[in-house]
Scaffold this motif. Structure first.
Motif, mmCIF file in Angstrom:
data_model
loop_
_atom_site.group_PDB
_atom_site.id
_atom_site.type_symbol
_atom_site.label_atom_id
_atom_site.label_comp_id
_atom_site.label_asym_id
_atom_site.label_seq_id
_atom_site.Cartn_x
_atom_site.Cartn_y
_atom_site.Cartn_z
ATOM 1 N N TYR A 309 0.852 -1.187 0.000
ATOM 2 C CA TYR A 309 0.000 0.000 0.000
ATOM 3 C C TYR A 309 0.889 1.238 0.000
ATOM 4 O O TYR A 309 1.762 1.379 0.862
ATOM 5 C CB TYR A 309 -0.886 0.024 1.242
ATOM 6 N N TYR A 331 -7.198 1.166 -8.998
ATOM 7 C CA TYR A 331 -6.399 2.061 -8.161
ATOM 8 C C TYR A 331 -5.533 2.957 -9.044
ATOM 9 O O TYR A 331 -5.238 2.603 -10.173
ATOM 10 C CB TYR A 331 -5.528 1.232 -7.206
ATOM 11 N N LYS A 333 -7.136 4.980 -5.503
ATOM 12 C CA LYS A 333 -8.444 5.381 -4.998
ATOM 13 C C LYS A 333 -8.258 6.448 -3.926
ATOM 14 O O LYS A 333 -7.159 6.585 -3.362
ATOM 15 C CB LYS A 333 -9.161 4.181 -4.376
ATOM 16 N N ASP A 337 -11.933 6.373 0.855
ATOM 17 C CA ASP A 337 -12.700 5.204 0.435
ATOM 18 C C ASP A 337 -12.050 3.898 0.885
ATOM 19 O O ASP A 337 -12.741 2.917 1.163
ATOM 20 C CB ASP A 337 -12.842 5.185 -1.100
ATOM 21 N N GLU A 338 -10.720 3.873 0.964
ATOM 22 C CA GLU A 338 -10.008 2.637 1.274
ATOM 23 C C GLU A 338 -9.822 2.417 2.773
ATOM 24 O O GLU A 338 -10.036 1.312 3.275
ATOM 25 C CB GLU A 338 -8.640 2.637 0.587
#
Length: 436
Positions: A309, A331, A333, A337-338
């Motif tokens: 990530y 992605y 994003k 949202d994540e």
């Protein structure tokens, strides 16, 4: 295309030609030319005979009867380091060389050994000493592999389908499975004729002339603008690359990460450096080299499962953590949202075998359960330490980086609850490729 091959190549014709030309080779002027000891200058442009690292990560570049140790420094006679080679070194060179990767085999047998190829012979070295019983015929050790090779390079499982060695002869590539000793023959006409090949930091390079071309070890595919001049990337020359324009960044980290296999990265400015790869040395690269969709500085990086990530501002990128790194569809994003939080953030870290990522934002730490749906900060802790740049959780504990220093906490809980600052440690400029 790929063809299974079981036939054993022969060196008879070549050896007969050598014998026919033996009187010519005995001529004193020819001997003088082929055994000269004038030192080469690789900054003037050299086509290397072979490139290989040893078991300690020192890279050797071979040309004629000389070699270079590492990416800087003068040439020296090869027989000063690999003494026994000189007894068979009548041609004044090696054809190919590679370092074996065979962790699943007997570690005392050949893992991390350097194999040299000369004519139809193969030499195995460990700690710069020739192994007992060598040299041997190539067919005895690598059945199905031709003699008088151009290049060779190891390819560990995960980068190739199995632990393998790639042997090059012209445009023909022989993929040798170390465990089964089977060979697949491929034709890669799109690649230049490789006079040497080199695996470095999980990437593969075909050297030709004083240039190199990076290729995929499974398909042979070439991505990007190649060839490139090796003097700008693999050696320090006054008028090229490192010597002319390379600037070390300040010792101020932007992010750190470590995956389940131990791969550890530090991110500084628009560069990254692999920290666990002492077998290959260390070197800063642009972030776009491995994560091509990410440009500029990053705020935080962490690994979870088989994903990496990367947080940048209010965006998050998620990549498959197996090389080459592939961006997951959909992605980047929004970070909201994540993970359910707004950016930017200072740092992020995840400890081994856990699913809670610790996000440092300003002078507070947010805990987010990655197994939860939807994801959101489930707890928040004020921190006694300010201006955090990066953080990582490893076997020693939680390391928090502030400027050119870092602080070691025994656990995330102690970081969250502790009121007393631990002893400050200086960042190592040598380890991180930076300057104070």
């Amino acid at each position: 295309f790929t063809v299974q091959t079981t036939s054993e190549p022969t060196c008879l014709i070549y050896d007969e030609l050598i014998q026919l030309n033996a009187p010519f080779l005995d001529h004193p002027h020819v001997q003088e030319d082929s055994h000269h000891h004038a030192k080469f200058d690789r900054c003037k442009g050299i086509e290397f005979d072979a490139i290989a690292p040893d078991e300690k990560g020192n890279t050797f570049f071979f040309k004629g009867d000389h070699l270079w140790k590492g990416f800087s420094g003068p040439a020296e006679l090869a027989n000063g380091t690999f003494k026994e080679l000189d007894e068979y070194h009548h041609l004044g060179h090696v054809d190919a060389a590679f370092r074996m990767h065979n962790k699943d085999g007997d570690p005392l047998k050949d893992h991390d050994h350097i194999f040299f190829f000369l004519g139809d012979k193969v030499f195995s070295y460990y700690n710069h000493s020739l192994e007992k019983g060598y040299p041997l015929e190539i067919q005895q050790v690598f059945p199905g592999i031709p003699c008088h090779l151009d290049a060779a390079v190891e390819c560990p499982k995960g980068e190739c389908i199995t632990d393998s060695v790639l042997f090059f002869k012209g445009h023909e590539v022989y993929s040798f499975d170390i465990k089964t000793k089977t060979v697949k023959k491929k034709l890669w006409n799109h690649l230049p004729n490789c006079t040497s090949a080199f695996r470095w930091l999980e990437h593969y390079y075909c050297f030709h002339g004083h240039n190199f071309t990076r290729f995929n070890p499974v398909s042979g595919e070439v991505e990007g603008n190649y060839p490139k001049d090796a003097r700008r990337y693999f050696m320090r020359c006054q008028d090229f690359g490192h010597g002319a324009e390379h600037r070390k960044p300040r010792c101020k980290l932007d992010a750190m990460s470590m995956d389940d296999t131990g791969k550890t990265y530090a991110f500084i400015e628009s560069m990254y450096i692999r920290l666990d790869s002492h077998r290959d040395g260390s070197h800063p690269f642009p972030i776009t080299r491995s994560w091509k969709e990410v440009s500029g500085r990053v705020d935080a990086v962490f690994n979870h499962g088989d994903r990496i990530y990367i947080i940048q501002g209010n965006q998050i990128y998620i990549y498959k953590s197996a090389t080459p790194y592939t961006l997951i569809e959909g992605y980047p994003k929004p970070l909201k949202d994540e993970l359910g939080i707004e950016g930017p953030v200072n740092a992020a870290f995840l400890c081994a075998n856990e699913h809670v990522v610790h996000i440092i934002k300003g002078q507070k730490m947010l805990d987010i359960d990655l197994a939860a749906t939807p994801r959101a900060a489930k707890s928040e802790f004020p921190l006694s330490i300010a201006d955090i740049d990066a953080a990582i959780c490893d076997a020693e504990g939680v390391k928090v980086y502030v400027g050119a220093k870092y602080y070691l906490y025994q656990s995330p809980r102690i970081l969250a609850m502790g009121k007393i600052m631990p002893v400050a440690h200086k960042i190592s400029p040598e380890k991180f490729g930076c300057e104070e």
